[in-house]
Design a protein around this motif. Structure first.
Motif, short mmCIF file in Angstrom:
data_model
loop_
_atom_site.label_atom_id
_atom_site.label_comp_id
_atom_site.label_asym_id
_atom_site.label_seq_id
_atom_site.Cartn_x
_atom_site.Cartn_y
_atom_site.Cartn_z
N LEU A 289 0.80 -1.22 0.00
CA LEU A 289 0.00 0.00 0.00
C LEU A 289 0.84 1.28 0.00
O LEU A 289 0.30 2.38 0.00
CB LEU A 289 -0.97 0.01 1.19
N LEU A 294 -0.68 5.60 -6.59
CA LEU A 294 -2.07 5.16 -6.69
C LEU A 294 -2.45 4.32 -5.47
O LEU A 294 -3.53 4.48 -4.89
CB LEU A 294 -2.23 4.33 -7.98
N ALA A 295 -1.52 3.41 -5.09
CA ALA A 295 -1.78 2.55 -3.94
C ALA A 295 -1.89 3.38 -2.67
O ALA A 295 -2.76 3.14 -1.82
CB ALA A 295 -0.66 1.51 -3.80
N GLY A 298 -5.22 5.03 -2.62
CA GLY A 298 -6.23 4.02 -2.28
C GLY A 298 -6.24 3.74 -0.79
O GLY A 298 -7.29 3.67 -0.15
N ALA A 299 -5.05 3.60 -0.22
CA ALA A 299 -4.93 3.31 1.21
C ALA A 299 -5.52 4.45 2.04
O ALA A 299 -6.14 4.23 3.06
CB ALA A 299 -3.46 3.08 1.57
N LEU A 301 -7.98 6.45 1.15
CA LEU A 301 -9.44 6.37 1.10
C LEU A 301 -9.97 5.25 1.99
O LEU A 301 -11.02 5.37 2.62
CB LEU A 301 -9.92 6.16 -0.35
N ALA A 302 -9.24 4.15 2.02
CA ALA A 302 -9.70 2.98 2.78
C ALA A 302 -9.22 3.02 4.23
O ALA A 302 -9.38 2.05 4.97
CB ALA A 302 -9.22 1.71 2.10
N ALA A 305 -11.46 1.85 7.20
CA ALA A 305 -11.70 0.40 7.21
C ALA A 305 -10.43 -0.34 7.65
O ALA A 305 -10.49 -1.31 8.42
CB ALA A 305 -12.13 -0.06 5.83
N LEU A 306 -9.27 0.12 7.17
CA LEU A 306 -8.02 -0.55 7.52
C LEU A 306 -7.71 -0.39 9.02
O LEU A 306 -7.20 -1.31 9.65
CB LEU A 306 -6.87 0.00 6.68
N ARG A 308 -9.98 -0.09 11.37
CA ARG A 308 -10.88 -0.99 12.12
C ARG A 308 -10.37 -2.43 12.05
O ARG A 308 -10.42 -3.17 13.02
CB ARG A 308 -12.31 -0.90 11.54
#
Lengths: 390, 390
Positions: A289, A294-295, A298-299, A301-302, A305-306, A308
Motif C-alpha cells: 500500500l 495510486l496505492a 487508495g490506502a 481512502l480505505a 476500514a483498515l 478498524r
C-alpha cells in the motif's frame, strides 16, 4: 489419572489457610473490593508501562485496588505523578527478574524480586489475582512453588485467546508453554480448565472443545492423543463441554472449537507461528500500500476500514495468558506490552476475580478425580452449574 | 544413528537394479530427456486439473516427457483435447485412491490404482520423478514400500516451501507430516536432506539450518532437541550447512534460517496454523475493503498493488511437498491444486530431476553414517561439492 502425591492445596478453598493472619499487612481495599497484585518490573518498557496500565484500569473501574511491587525509589514518584495514591499500596522489592534469568536460579534466590513479592500477595490472600509482564518461565516457577498445584492437576497450563471466527470473536487455546509435555490425563484436565476459563472469560455456557492433531480422522496422530480422545468423549457430559474431536492447525482461528487443547510444546510453536504469519502478511500489505502513488491514494481512502481491521487483530486487545491449575490466578501479560496492553491484562484479571473464577475452576477439575478420592466431588456439579454468569 | 537393518537400496545408484530390463515397457522419451510420472487421479478437481497442469508444463518446457496414469476411457479424450499425444504416454489404471482411503488398506490392495502405477514407473527407472495430488498418507505408504528408504535414513520426511523474508523468498521446512515422531538422529538426517534440497531447489550454497523449539536458549525444550542441537553443531562443517541453533515459530517466515527442522507432528501443525492465519487475515482484509463505498474506491485504486501482494503469497506458486529419504523423488501436490498449481508441482519435479537431486541427496545423507559402515562415505564429499549449480 493425576497422582495424589503431587497435589497440595493451600489456596482460597482451604479453610485453614483462610483463617491465618496475613504476615504482610492488610490489603489496601475495603471489604469485598477486587484487589490486584501488580509486578511493576520486568517488562520491556519498564514501570512506566505497567503503572500507566494501572492508571488506565483505575480510571475505567474505580472500585479496583492494587498492590504494586517494585523498588520504592523508582515507583513512588510514578505513583505520585499518575495520582494513583488512593488506589495503590506500594510494596518495596529490591530487584527485578530479567528476561535472561533462568527459572531455577529465580526459584533459589529470587525472594527479593518484585515478581516473587507479587505472587506472595496472592498466596497470603491479600490480593485476588496477580499480573506480571516478566519472564514467563520464572513466573510459572515461582507460582508453582508458592501457590502450589490445585488438587487433581498434574501439569498446570497457560491459556491464551486466539482471534477467531467463533461467535465470541476469540478461541481459547491451552497449554501455550507451561510444560513441553502432556499425557492423556493432562490433556483431559486442560479440557476441563479450558471449559471453565471459556465460561468465565467468554460467557460460553457449553464450550466446544477440540483436540489439536495432524488430521481429523480418529486413527491419526500420537498414542496419547487417541487415549485423550476417548477420555474426552466420555467426560464431555459431566465436564459441561461439547467434544468436537480432533481439530487441525487451520481450525485455530476458525468457528469450529471454542477451546483448543494441546501440549505446551505444540501450543507454543502454533502461537508463535500464528503471530509470525500475521506480522508477515501485515508487513507485506503495508509495503504493497506504499508501493505506488495510486496505492497510497487508495490506502488513504480505505484508511477508516483498515484501521478498524487493525484494531480487530490488535494483539493488545487480547493481552494476557492465564496460568491455570494453581491455588490462585496469575495473568501473564506480554513482555512488550505498553500501558494499553497492560491495562487489558489487568481488566482480564479483574473479570476473573469478580467471577470467583479460582473456586469454580477447582470444582470443575475435581470432576475428573476418581470417585471417592476426594469429598469435594459431591459438591462439584452444583458449583460448576453456577459457574457461568448466563 | 539410524539402524542398518531398516535400510534397503534399490534405487538409481544400485547398479544391479539399473541393468534389469523394465517389466513395463519403454519410456516415451528420447535418451536423456527428463521423464515425469503423473498420477492423474485423486485430486479434488479431477484429471482436468492434472492434465491441464501437464499441458502448461509441456508448453513451458517442450523437452519434458510424461507417463500419465489413470483410467484410459477418462484420460484418452482429455489427452486428445489438449493435444498432448506427442509428449504423453498413457498407462491404464482402473482405480483411484480417494482422500478417505486408509494407507494400510491401499498398501494391501492398491496395486490397480493410478497412484501405485505412478510410483512403479519411478521404481522401474522409466521416470525420474513422480507427481501426485492424491491422499498424502497413502502416497507416502506406497512410496515407502515400493521405493524403499535410502541407506542411512530411518524416517523419510516431507519438505515444503514457506514464504519468507529470506533472500530466496522461501524457507524450506521439514518434516511436514511424514511421521508424527522424530528422535535426534532423525532430526540430523532432516538437516542434511533439507540442506541438499535447499541447494538444489533454491540454489543456496551453504544453507542456514535452524531447529524449531519453544525458545532460542540452549537449555529450552525437549530432551531429543538438546541432543539434536549437539549433533547438528558437530555436523555442520562436514554437512555443508551453517547451524543457527534453535528457532521459534515466529522465525518460520523470517530471514533467520533457510531450512527449518522439526518432527512431522509439529511441522504439520505449524504449516496448517500458518495457512489458517494467512487465510483469516486475508478474509478480514477483504471484508474491510468492501465494508464501505470509500473503502471500495480505495481498494480499486490500490488494486494493482493488492494483486501483486496476492501473487506473492499465492500458495499455488510454492505448490509441492517433496518426499525426501527414499530411493526416488516423489512430489506431492496440494489436493485442491488447479492446473496452475499442478504445473508448479511438475516444474519443481523437473528442476529436481534435471539437477540429479536423488544421487546428491543420497551422498549427503551418507555423511551422517558412522565411518566404515558404508563404502560410499569416501565418495560423498566430492559428489556433495558438486551438488549446487552455483
Amino acid at each position: 489419572m493425576p497422582n495424589a502425591q503431587d497435589q497440595q492445596q493451600t489456596g482460597p478453598s482451604d479453610p485453614a489457610a483462610q483463617t491465618q493472619a496475613s504476615p504482610r499487612g492488610k490489603a489496601p481495599a475495603e471489604a469485598g473490593a477486587v484487589v490486584i497484585s501488580i509486578d511493576a518490573m520486568g517488562g520491556d518498557l519498564g514501570p512506566e508501562a505497567t503503572l500507566g496500565g494501572v492508571a488506565i484500569a483505575a480510571r475505567e473501574t474505580p472500585a479496583l485496588r492494587f498492590i504494586v511491587h517494585g523498588p520504592e525509589g523508582v515507583l513512588s514518584p510514578l505513583i505520585a505523578k499518575l495520582s494513583l495514591g488512593d488506589c495503590v499500596d506500594l510494596r518495596h522489592a529490591d530487584r527485578a527478574v530479567t528476561m535472561e534469568d533462568k527459572p531455577a536460579q529465580v526459584m533459589r534466590s529470587g525472594k527479593d524480586t518484585s515478581m516473587w513479592s507479587a505472587i506472595e500477595s496472592v498466596r497470603d490472600h491479600e490480593a485476588d489475582v496477580a499480573v506480571s509482564c516478566g519472564n514467563t518461565g520464572a513466573l510459572m516457577a515461582i507460582s508453582m512453588i508458592r501457590l502450589r498445584k490445585l488438587k487433581g492437576v498434574n501439569r498446570p497450563a497457560i491459556a491464551s485467546f486466539w482471534p477467531s471466527r467463533s461467535p465470541a470473536g476469540w478461541n481459547v487455546m491451552l497449554d501455550m508453554g507451561a510444560d513441553v509435555k502432556a499425557d492423556a490425563p493432562d490433556l483431559l484436565t486442560y479440557a476441563l480448565m479450558g471449559t471453565s476459563y471459556a465460561r468465565n472469560a467468554l460467557g460460553l455456557t457449553r464450550p466446544r472443545v477440540g483436540l489439536l492433531n495432524v488430521g481429523t480422522e480418529e486413527h491419526k496422530g500420537r498414542a496419547e492423543l487417541k487415549e485423550a480422545f476417548e477420555m474426552m468423549t466420555r467426560a464431555q457430559e459431566a465436564g459441561g463441554f461439547e467434544f468436537v474431536g480432533f481439530v487441525e492447525g487451520n481450525h485455530l482461528p476458525a468457528d469450529r472449537a471454542d477451546v483448543i487443547v494441546t501440549d505446551g510444546f505444540t501450543g507454543n510453536i502454533a502461537l508463535k507461528t500464528g503471530e509470525g504469519t500475521a506480522k508477515f502478511v501485515s508487513e507485506l500489505l503495508r509495503e504493497a500500500l506504499t508501493s505506488s502513488l495510486l496505492a497510497k491514494l487508495g490506502a488513504l481512502l480505505a484508511m477508516g476500514a483498515l484501521k478498524r481491521l487493525r484494531a480487530k487483530v490488535d494483539p493488545r486487545r487480547a493481552n494476557g495468558g492465564v496460568f491455570l491449575g494453581l491455588n490462585g490466578t496469575v495473568v501473564k501479560s506480554h513482555g512488550s506490552a505498553d500501558a494499553t496492553g497492560f491495562a487489558a491484562a489487568i481488566s482480564l484479571a479483574a473479570r476473573l476475580a469478580q467471577s470467583g473464577f479460582g473456586a469454580k475452576l477447582a470444582a470443575r477439575v475435581a470432576l475428573a478425580l476418581p470417585e471417592g478420592q476426594d469429598g469435594a466431588i459431591q459438591d462439584a456439579p452444583a458449583s460448576a452449574e453456577s459457574e457461568t454468569s448466563q
